[in-house]
Scaffold this motif. Structure first.
Motif, PDB file in Angstrom:
ATOM      1  N   SER A 149      47.333  41.768  41.608  1.00  0.00           N
ATOM      2  CA  SER A 149      46.139  41.486  40.817  1.00  0.00           C
ATOM      3  C   SER A 149      45.139  40.704  41.662  1.00  0.00           C
ATOM      4  O   SER A 149      45.452  39.596  42.137  1.00  0.00           O
ATOM      5  CB  SER A 149      46.498  40.685  39.561  1.00  0.00           C
TER       6      SER A 149
ATOM      7  N   VAL B  14      42.400  39.479  40.437  1.00  0.00           N
ATOM      8  CA  VAL B  14      41.937  38.379  39.575  1.00  0.00           C
ATOM      9  C   VAL B  14      42.868  37.178  39.694  1.00  0.00           C
ATOM     10  O   VAL B  14      42.419  36.032  39.855  1.00  0.00           O
ATOM     11  CB  VAL B  14      41.842  38.853  38.118  1.00  0.00           C
TER      12      VAL B  14
ATOM     13  N   ASN C 185      48.431  39.628  25.780  1.00  0.00           N
ATOM     14  CA  ASN C 185      47.969  38.635  26.746  1.00  0.00           C
ATOM     15  C   ASN C 185      48.127  37.210  26.220  1.00  0.00           C
ATOM     16  O   ASN C 185      48.702  36.345  26.886  1.00  0.00           O
ATOM     17  CB  ASN C 185      46.510  38.908  27.108  1.00  0.00           C
TER      18      ASN C 185
ATOM     19  N   LEU D 223      39.874  36.163  30.505  1.00  0.00           N
ATOM     20  CA  LEU D 223      39.906  37.359  31.344  1.00  0.00           C
ATOM     21  C   LEU D 223      40.689  38.507  30.713  1.00  0.00           C
ATOM     22  O   LEU D 223      40.460  39.669  31.034  1.00  0.00           O
ATOM     23  CB  LEU D 223      40.510  37.020  32.715  1.00  0.00           C
TER      24      LEU D 223
ATOM     25  N   GLU E 297      43.039  41.422  29.741  1.00  0.00           N
ATOM     26  CA  GLU E 297      43.812  42.405  30.489  1.00  0.00           C
ATOM     27  C   GLU E 297      43.360  42.529  31.941  1.00  0.00           C
ATOM     28  O   GLU E 297      44.071  43.102  32.769  1.00  0.00           O
ATOM     29  CB  GLU E 297      43.720  43.776  29.805  1.00  0.00           C
ATOM     30  N   ARG E 298      42.182  41.989  32.249  1.00  0.00           N
ATOM     31  CA  ARG E 298      41.718  42.034  33.639  1.00  0.00           C
ATOM     32  C   ARG E 298      42.621  41.205  34.559  1.00  0.00           C
ATOM     33  O   ARG E 298      42.612  41.389  35.777  1.00  0.00           O
ATOM     34  CB  ARG E 298      40.284  41.532  33.728  1.00  0.00           C
ATOM     35  N   ASN E 299      43.404  40.280  33.977  1.00  0.00           N
ATOM     36  CA  ASN E 299      44.345  39.509  34.783  1.00  0.00           C
ATOM     37  C   ASN E 299      45.317  40.408  35.532  1.00  0.00           C
ATOM     38  O   ASN E 299      45.702  40.113  36.667  1.00  0.00           O
ATOM     39  CB  ASN E 299      45.152  38.552  33.889  1.00  0.00           C
TER      40      ASN E 299
ATOM     41  N   HIS F 288      45.057  43.853  36.001  1.00  0.00           N
ATOM     42  CA  HIS F 288      44.550  45.147  36.464  1.00  0.00           C
ATOM     43  C   HIS F 288      44.696  45.277  37.980  1.00  0.00           C
ATOM     44  O   HIS F 288      44.300  44.383  38.737  1.00  0.00           O
ATOM     45  CB  HIS F 288      43.076  45.293  36.075  1.00  0.00           C
TER      46      HIS F 288
END
Length: 719
Positions: free
Chosen positions: A536, A538, A616, A683, A685-687, A689
Motif C-alpha cells: 500500500s 498510502v 475498515n 482514507l 479503502e484507499r489504505n 489499495h
C-alpha cells in the motif's frame, strides 16, 4: 517453530553464542577513536599534520590562585608550584601570570607523557590542588583548576558512573513494569533476561567491530539504551500475543504458532526496518555516527534473532509455567488489565472514529505546536563546562579562569607544514600568519618535522559569538596566506586552523551537510519496507508522515527545555542555550527506527482483521484495541528507560533521554491512538489499495495461520 520443536538446541545455542561473543570480545578489547578520526574538515587536517609528524601536544592545565588583596596569592602560588613539582607528573611549569588587578595569578603547566594517557596520570596533580584549596580556604585564598587532563578524567569518571547508574536503575524499573503488566515473576523476567543477554552478546561483538571501526566513549551507553528498549519490546509483543491466544482458548502449540506467524513476523519487519534505518548514519560522513550505526544495528539484530529463536523455545519449554511466581494482587490486576486496556482503548476510539476529521486536525495541531520551538533550534558542540552543569566544580573553575584571563583554556591552533619550514618563503608566510593572528599569538617551529604551530587566543571564554567571529577571520587570513605560498614563490606552505572551537564548527557543518542524505535514505527505506509489507502506497506514505510529526515534536520539546530552559529544573537540568550538535540527527534516526515497532505491530493487526473480512472502521477498532495492552506496556518501558538517561549528569545524555522519551510517549498515545486511526478512517479503502503497477509485489499474509496437525514429536506432546 523449529526452535519450539528443538528447544534444547535453541536455548543452549543461544547461551553458547552469548558466552562466546562476550569472551572473544573481552579478550580482544575495545579500540576507541583518536581525535583526528573523530574530527572533520580543516580542524581534522590540522590534527592529522601533527599526528603524521609525530608531534604530540602534552595535555595542558591551568590553575588560578586568587586572593582578596593584590599579590596576596604569592605565598600560596609558590607553595602550590613546589607541590606540583613534587608530584613528578608536571612539566613546563611557567612563572605565575598576574591578572590585571593583581589579585589573581595563573599557573600554566603540562602533564608529562602522551596526551592520550594524561587523564590517567593527573590524579596526583588533582590531589595537590585539592590540598592547596583546603589550606587556602583558611586564609581567604581561592584555587581553581581546569585543563585537558582534569576535564577528561572528570568526563570519563562521570560517564562510567552514569552508565552504572543507568544499568542499575533501568533494569529494575523495566522488571517492575513487567511485573505489573504480567503479574508473574517468570513472565516478567523473560523479556528482561532476553534483552540483557542480547546486550551482553552485542557488547562483545561491538568490541570485535571496534578494531575495524573505532568507537566513541558513549557508544556503549547508546547500545545499552537501544538494546534494553527493543529487546524488551520485541519479547513483550511476542509474549503478549501468545498469552492472548491462550486466554482465547487455544492450546499451547496453536497459541505459539499464531504468535510466531503474527507478532513474530511483525518483530522481523520492525527489526529489519530499524537496522536499515540505522544504516543511514553511515552516510553522515562522521565516525561518531558510524559507531552509533554499527552498535545499534548489532544490538537490534541480536535482540530480534533472540526473539524469534530462543524466545519460542523458552515458551515451549515453560508452557503454563510462564505464569509461575504469580503475585496474587498483581496477577488479578494484570489479567483484568488485558481486557481493561482493550476496553479503555475502545472507549477512546469511539469519538475518534465518530469524528475522524476533527481528531486528525486536533492531533496534528498539537504535534505541530509542540514542534514549533524547533524552528529556532541552535546546535553546537557543548563544551565540558556546559556538559557538567553550571554548579559543577569544573564549570565554576572554567568560568572563573576565563573571566580573569580571557581567551579560553583552549586557543585556536594554526598548524602549518612546508617542504622546508626554514626556507625564506615559509618563514615569511609564518611571520605574516603570526602578525595577522594578533596580540598573544605564540609561534612554535618544529624544524625537524617541517611543521609549525601558532596558538591564537580567542576572545571571551573562547566559545561565544565573539570567538566564532574571530575564528572565521583567522581562517580567512590563513586561506589568504596559504594561497600566496604556491610553487611560484618557493616551497608550498599548507596551513589549517584547529582547536576546540574549530573542531566544533567543522563538526556542525558536516552534520548540516550529512543530515539531508541520511534523511532521504531513511525515508526511502522506510517507504520501501512498508510498501513490501502492506502493498500500500498510502500506508507507506502515512508511516513517514507520522514519524516526522513525532520527530518534530521531540525536537520542539528538546529546544524548549534545554535551549530555552522551560521546565529544565524539573528534571534536574538547566538552560544551556543550544542542543548538542549530534543530537538532532541521532534522534531522527533512532525515532524513525523505534516508531516502526509500534507502527508495524498495530498496522499488522489492523490488516489482519481486514483480511478476515471486517470493514475498515471495525478493522481499525479491533487492531487498536487488541494491541493497546502491548503497545502501552512497551511504551511505558521505553519511556522509563529513556527517562533514566534523562536524569543522568551529562547534558547530552539528558537531551537524548528527554527527546526520545517524549517522542515515544507521543508516538504511543497521540499518534497511535488518535492520529493513526482517524487518518486511516478518513482514507477508508484507499489504505489497502495496491496500484496496478505494484501488483507484482509479494503478498505478505497478515492473517492467523491455519490450524496444523499436531507433530508426532514426543517433546512437543510433553508440552
Amino acid at each position: 517453530m523449529w526452535s519450539a520443536h528443538h528447544r534444547r538446541t535453541a536455548i543452549l545455542g543461544w547461551l553458547v553464542f552469548v558466552v562466546l561473543a562476550t569472551v572473544v570480545g573481552g579478550a580482544t578489547g575495545t579500540v576507541t577513536a583518536s581525535d583526528d578520526e573523530m574530527g572533520t574538515g580543516d580542524s581534522a587536517r590540522a590534527t592529522k599534520i601533527l599526528d603524521d609528524a609525530g608531534i604530540d601536544e602534552p595535555a595542558s592545565e591551568l590553575v588560578m590562585v586568587g586572593a582578596k588583596s593584590p599579590d596576596g596569592w604569592r605565598d600560596a602560588a609558590a607553595d602550590l608550584s613546589r607541590a606540583l613539582d613534587r608530584t613528578g607528573r608536571v612539566t613546563a611549569l611557567k612563572e605565575p601570570l598576574p591578572s590585571k588587578d593583581g589579585k589573581e595569578a595563573l599557573l600554566r603547566f603540562q602533564i608529562k607523557g602522551k596526551s592520550d594517557d594524561a587523564a590517567d596520570q593527573v590524579q596526583p596533580v588533582l590531589d595537590a590542588v585539592d590540598r592547596a584549596k583546603d589550606a587556602g580556604a583558611e586564609h581567604g585564598v581561592t584555587v581553581h583548576q581546569f585543563g585537558d587532563a582534569s576535564s577528561e578524567k572528570h568526563l570519563n569518571d562521570l560517564l562510567a558512573d552514569d552508565l552504572k547508574k543507568a544499568e542499575f536503575t533501568a533494569v529494575p524499573l523495566a522488571l517492575g513494569i513487567l511485573l505489573v503488566a504480567f503479574g508473574a515473576v517468570v513472565a516478567a523476567l523473560l523479556p528482561v533476561g532476553l534483552a540483557l543477554t542480547a546486550c551482553v552478546a552485542a557488547f562483545g561483538l561491538l568490541s570485535l567491530a571496534s578494531h575495524q571501526l573505532h568507537l566513541f566513549e558513549t557508544t556503549f551507553s547508546v547500545m545499552f539504551l537501544m538494546g534494553l528498549a527493543v529487546g524488551v519490546d520485541y519479547c513483550l509483543f511476542y509474549l503478549r500475543r501468545e498469552r492472548d491466544e491462550r486466554a482465547a482458548g487455544h492450546d499451547a502449540e496453536t497459541a505459539l504458532r499464531i504468535a510466531a506467524a503474527t507478532s513474530g513476523r511483525a518483530v522481523l519487519v520492525s527489526g529489519l526496518t530499524v537496522m536499515v534505518a540505522m544504516a543511514g548514519m553511515f552516510l553522515s560522513g562522521l565516525l561518531l555516527f558510524k559507531g552509533f550505526a554499527i552498535a545499534t544495528i548489532l544490538v537490534v539484530c541480536v535482540a530480534m534473532l533472540g526473539s524469534v529463536t530462543v524466545l519460542p523455545a523458552l515458551l515451549a519449554w515453560l508452557g503454563d509455567r510462564i505464569d509461575a511466581g504469580r503475585i496474587p494482587f498483581l496477577n488479578r490486576r494484570s489479567r483484568k488489565g488485558v481486557h481493561a486496556s482493550g476496553s479503555v482503548a475502545g472507549s477512546l476510539l469511539k469519538p475518534v472514529l465518530a469524528k475522524p476529521a476533527f481528531f486528525a486536525v486536533a492531533a496534528t495541531a498539537l504535534l505541530l505546536a509542540l514542534a514549533a520551538p524547533a524552528l529556532g533550534m541552535k546546535t553546537e558542540q557543548l563544551g565540558l563546562e556546559k556538559q557538567f552543569g553550571s554548579d559543577a566544580p569544573l564549570s565554576v573553575s572554567f568560568r572563573e579562569i576565563t573571566a580573569e584571563f580571557p581567551g579560553g583554556p583552549e586557543p585556536a591552533l594554526v598548524v602549518a607544514k612546508a617542504d622546508d619550514i626554514r626556507s625564506a618563503p615559509a618563514r615569511d608566510a609564518l611571520r605574516e600568519l603570526t602578525r595577522r593572528a594578533g596580540k598573544g599569538a605564540e609561534l612554535t617551529v618544529h624544524a625537524r618535522q617541517n611543521v609549525a604551530e601558532i596558538a591564537v587566543p580567542l576572545p571571551g571564554s573562547g566559545t561565544g559569538a565573539e570567538a566564532k567571529k574571530a575564528l572565521a577571520e583567522l581562517r580567512a587570513d590563513v586561506r589568504d596566506v596559504r594561497a600566496g605560498t604556491g610553487s611560484a614563490h618557493g616551497p608550498a606552505l599548507t596551513a589549517y586552523v584547529g582547536g576546540d572551537l574549530a573542531e566544533s564548527e567543522d563538526f556542525t557543518d558536516q552534520l548540516g551537510e550529512g543530515i539531508v542524505p541520511v534523511f532521504l535514505f531513511i525515508a526511502a527505506v522506510t517507504f520501501l519496507l512498508m510498501l513490501v509489507s502492506f502493498r500500500s502506497v498510502v500506508v507507506a506514505v502515512t508511516s513517514i508522515a507520522l514519524n516526522l510529526l513525532s520527530v518534530g515534536a521531540a525536537y520542539g520539546v528538546m529546544t524548549a527545555v534545554f535551549q530555552h530552559g522551560w521546565g529544565a529544573s524539573l528534571i534536574g537540568s538547566e538552560k544551556v542555550g543550544a542542543i548538542e550538535n549530534w543530537m538532532p540527527l541521532f534522534v531522527l534516526v533512532v525515532l524513525f527506527g523505534l516508531s516502526m515497532d509500534y507502527h508495524v505491530f498495530v498496522v499488522s493487526r489492523i490488516r489482519e482483521a481486514r483480511d478476515r473480512g471486517l470493514g475498515n472502521a471495525d478493522a481499525i477498532r479491533e487492531g487498536i484495541t487488541r494491541t493497546a495492552g502491548a503497545v502501552t506496556g512497551a511504551a511505558v518501558i521505553m519511556v522509563a528507560v529513556f527517562a533514566v538517561f534523562g536524569m543522568l549528569s551529562m547534558q547530552d545524555m539528558q537531551q537524548m533521554g528527554v527527546g526520545l522519551g517524549v517522542a515515544v510517549l507521543l508516538d504511543a498515545t497521540v499518534v497511535r491512538m488518535v492520529l493513526l486511526p482517524s487518518l486511516m478512517s478518513l482514507l477508508g479503502e484507499r489504505n489497502w489499495h495496491t496500484p496496478r503497477y505494484l501488483r507484482w509485489l509479494p503478498q505478505v499474509s497478515h492473517d492467523e495461520p491455519a490450524p496444523a496437525a499436531r507433530p508426532a514429536s514426543p517433546t512437543w506432546q510433553h508440552v
